[in-house]
Design a protein around this motif. Structure first.
Motif, PDB file in Angstrom:
ATOM      1  N   LEU A  53      -4.566   6.214 -12.590  1.00 49.64           N
ATOM      2  CA  LEU A  53      -3.609   5.830 -11.502  1.00 49.64           C
ATOM      3  C   LEU A  53      -3.870   4.903 -10.414  1.00 49.64           C
ATOM      4  O   LEU A  53      -3.141   4.066 -10.136  1.00 49.64           O
ATOM      5  N   LEU A  54      -5.314   5.439  -9.718  1.00 47.25           N
ATOM      6  CA  LEU A  54      -5.590   4.484  -8.709  1.00 47.25           C
ATOM      7  C   LEU A  54      -5.932   3.180  -9.402  1.00 47.25           C
ATOM      8  O   LEU A  54      -5.683   1.984  -8.626  1.00 47.25           O
ATOM      9  N   THR A  55      -6.465   3.173 -10.652  1.00 47.82           N
ATOM     10  CA  THR A  55      -6.800   2.101 -11.098  1.00 47.82           C
ATOM     11  C   THR A  55      -5.429   0.981 -11.541  1.00 47.82           C
ATOM     12  O   THR A  55      -5.494  -0.240 -10.920  1.00 47.82           O
ATOM     13  N   ALA A  56      -4.628   1.497 -11.931  1.00 48.60           N
ATOM     14  CA  ALA A  56      -3.352   0.798 -12.015  1.00 48.60           C
ATOM     15  C   ALA A  56      -2.721   0.349 -10.658  1.00 48.60           C
ATOM     16  O   ALA A  56      -2.020  -0.644 -10.504  1.00 48.60           O
ATOM     17  N   TRP A  57      -2.829   1.092  -9.760  1.00 54.27           N
ATOM     18  CA  TRP A  57      -2.241   0.923  -8.412  1.00 54.27           C
ATOM     19  C   TRP A  57      -3.246  -0.368  -7.724  1.00 54.27           C
ATOM     20  O   TRP A  57      -2.503  -1.477  -7.229  1.00 54.27           O
ATOM     21  N   PHE A  58      -4.530  -0.323  -7.885  1.00 56.74           N
ATOM     22  CA  PHE A  58      -5.350  -1.489  -7.234  1.00 56.74           C
ATOM     23  C   PHE A  58      -5.333  -2.713  -7.895  1.00 56.74           C
ATOM     24  O   PHE A  58      -5.409  -3.721  -7.423  1.00 56.74           O
ATOM     25  N   THR A  59      -5.033  -2.817  -9.180  1.00 55.09           N
ATOM     26  CA  THR A  59      -5.103  -3.834  -9.967  1.00 55.09           C
ATOM     27  C   THR A  59      -3.950  -4.513 -10.256  1.00 55.09           C
ATOM     28  O   THR A  59      -3.595  -5.465 -10.979  1.00 55.09           O
ATOM     29  N   ASN A  60      -2.773  -3.703  -9.633  1.00 52.97           N
ATOM     30  CA  ASN A  60      -1.323  -4.340  -9.814  1.00 52.97           C
ATOM     31  C   ASN A  60      -1.194  -5.628  -8.819  1.00 52.97           C
ATOM     32  O   ASN A  60      -1.059  -5.248  -7.481  1.00 52.97           O
ATOM     33  N   LYS A  61      -0.980  -6.555  -9.449  1.00 53.12           N
ATOM     34  CA  LYS A  61      -0.894  -7.891  -8.392  1.00 53.12           C
ATOM     35  C   LYS A  61       0.289  -7.942  -7.911  1.00 53.12           C
ATOM     36  O   LYS A  61       0.531  -8.658  -6.852  1.00 53.12           O
ATOM     37  N   LEU A  65      -1.923  -4.986  -2.516  1.00 46.83           N
ATOM     38  CA  LEU A  65      -2.283  -4.013  -1.831  1.00 46.83           C
ATOM     39  C   LEU A  65      -3.382  -4.576  -0.766  1.00 46.83           C
ATOM     40  O   LEU A  65      -4.404  -5.181  -1.136  1.00 46.83           O
ATOM     41  N   LYS A  66      -3.165  -4.418   0.454  1.00 40.55           N
ATOM     42  CA  LYS A  66      -3.882  -4.863   1.523  1.00 40.55           C
ATOM     43  C   LYS A  66      -5.038  -3.802   1.603  1.00 40.55           C
ATOM     44  O   LYS A  66      -4.882  -2.411   1.515  1.00 40.55           O
ATOM     45  N   GLY A  67      -6.134  -4.135   2.162  1.00 37.35           N
ATOM     46  CA  GLY A  67      -7.264  -3.348   2.569  1.00 37.35           C
ATOM     47  C   GLY A  67      -7.886  -2.430   1.378  1.00 37.35           C
ATOM     48  O   GLY A  67      -8.514  -1.460   1.493  1.00 37.35           O
ATOM     49  N   GLN A  68      -7.782  -3.085   0.200  1.00 42.91           N
ATOM     50  CA  GLN A  68      -8.274  -2.275  -1.136  1.00 42.91           C
ATOM     51  C   GLN A  68      -9.749  -2.193  -0.764  1.00 42.91           C
ATOM     52  O   GLN A  68     -10.234  -0.940  -1.234  1.00 42.91           O
ATOM     53  N   GLY A  69     -10.591  -3.057  -0.176  1.00 38.71           N
ATOM     54  CA  GLY A  69     -12.095  -2.575   0.015  1.00 38.71           C
ATOM     55  C   GLY A  69     -12.361  -1.154   0.789  1.00 38.71           C
ATOM     56  O   GLY A  69     -13.126  -0.592   0.253  1.00 38.71           O
ATOM     57  N   ALA A  70     -11.716  -1.036   1.850  1.00 39.98           N
ATOM     58  CA  ALA A  70     -11.770   0.351   2.432  1.00 39.98           C
ATOM     59  C   ALA A  70     -11.273   1.342   1.803  1.00 39.98           C
ATOM     60  O   ALA A  70     -11.888   2.308   1.833  1.00 39.98           O
ATOM     61  N   PHE A  71      -9.963   1.216   1.101  1.00 40.96           N
ATOM     62  CA  PHE A  71      -9.580   2.426   0.177  1.00 40.96           C
ATOM     63  C   PHE A  71     -10.698   2.624  -0.727  1.00 40.96           C
ATOM     64  O   PHE A  71     -10.955   3.736  -1.057  1.00 40.96           O
ATOM     65  N   LYS A  72     -11.382   1.766  -1.438  1.00 40.37           N
ATOM     66  CA  LYS A  72     -12.161   2.146  -2.481  1.00 40.37           C
ATOM     67  C   LYS A  72     -13.418   2.543  -2.069  1.00 40.37           C
ATOM     68  O   LYS A  72     -14.020   3.496  -2.680  1.00 40.37           O
ATOM     69  N   VAL A  73     -13.967   2.315  -0.689  1.00 39.93           N
ATOM     70  CA  VAL A  73     -15.153   2.958  -0.277  1.00 39.93           C
ATOM     71  C   VAL A  73     -14.930   4.265   0.254  1.00 39.93           C
ATOM     72  O   VAL A  73     -15.658   5.166   0.033  1.00 39.93           O
TER      73      VAL A  73
END
Length: 283
Positions: A53-61, A65-73
């Motif tokens: 679910l998170l992969t689909a969210w983060f890779t959906n162009k 989504l802004k601030g992806q790096g912070a969320f992933k960390v």
């Protein structure tokens, strides 16, 4: 080895005796096998579901989504913390009779008396399963995102031109293209689940929890080899049994997740080669 082994070494007449004793006579070992598979299932299913679910969210162009790096960390952070620290943290959270969870339940009026969470079999298993899920879903997410980044962008562009929505693109393009990464994730998770040791060993004292509810095979092996009776023979036999189980399950996963189209193509090629050889012999 004299001095290390507290009793004389005896070579068994039947080399498979230790395996028979474990599989047919040792109730604790059979319980540890069941606990290991149960704990792996209850942590891996939500782990892979949330990671996808998170992969689909983060890779959906389209979402961008802004601030992806912070969320992933932040989501990956539990995997960085040592298992011993997490075990102490959750032991403190669910402490009896005074602990943060008990205090919260009392403040909300959920319970009047303190609850000994770690003395209930299903609760103890659920907490251990949740800890494993919480520690590893971020790592699984990162691996899957890396897999999505390696997919040819032309496939997503073609799906968009054909009018596929985000759900259709994920299930018809992304997931089939992640077969190899999913196989890697399943096998590493399965092997990690079979080797589950640190959290069950450190979270509940004594190790194994109430009525051996969280006794895993690794904890069983450790107990046989390094506690009390020093049964190195039983520990070694249990380790070999786990190796065979891991190898068999890995082979099954490879078979189930094989590329069926590629397998059919190889079979057709073999048939054509055989036909060509037969024709050459007849000529």
């Amino acid at each position: 080895m004299k001095g290390l082994i507290p009793k004389p070494i005896h070579i068994l007449d039947n080399p498979f005796q230790n395996f028979k004793d474990l599989l047919f006579d040792n109730v604790s070992f059979r319980e540890s096998l069941g606990n290991t598979f149960f704990l792996w299932i209850i942590n891996f299913i939500p782990q892979i579901a949330l990671a996808l679910l998170l992969t689909a969210w983060f890779t959906n162009k389209r979402l961008n989504l802004k601030g992806q790096g912070a969320f992933k960390v932040l989501l990956y952070m539990p995997n960085i913390i040592t298992a011993s620290t997490i075990a102490v943290l959750f032991s403190t959270l669910f402490a009896y009779p005074m602990g943060p969870v008990n205090s919260l339940f009392h403040a909300l009026g959920i319970s009047d008396a303190p609850i000994n969470f770690l003395q209930d079999k299903m609760t103890a298993r659920g907490i251990v399963g949740f800890i494993q899920f919480w520690m590893w879903y971020g790592n699984t997410m990162i691996v899957l995102i890396a897999g999505v980044m390696g997919i040819n962008p032309a496939l997503f562009e073609a799906a968009s031109i054909d009018g596929a929505n985000a759900v259709q693109t994920f299930f018809r393009v992304t997931l089939p293209s992640l077969r190899t990464i999913m196989l890697y994730t399943l096998i590493t998770s399965m092997i990690g689940g079979l080797q589950m040791f640190d959290i069950p060993q450190l979270f509940i004292t004594p190790a194994g929890g109430p009525d051996n509810a969280t006794l895993t095979t690794s904890v069983f092996i450790y107990g046989q080899a390094f506690k009390g009776s020093y049964m190195y023979n039983k520990a070694a036999a249990a380790s070999m049994i786990m190796f065979v189980i891991a190898a068999a399950m890995s082979a099954l996963l490879f078979y189930l997740m094989r590329d069926r189209d590629a397998s059919k193509f190889k079979k057709q090629q073999k048939k054509l080669k055989k036909a060509a050889k037969a024709a050459a012999r007849e000529a």
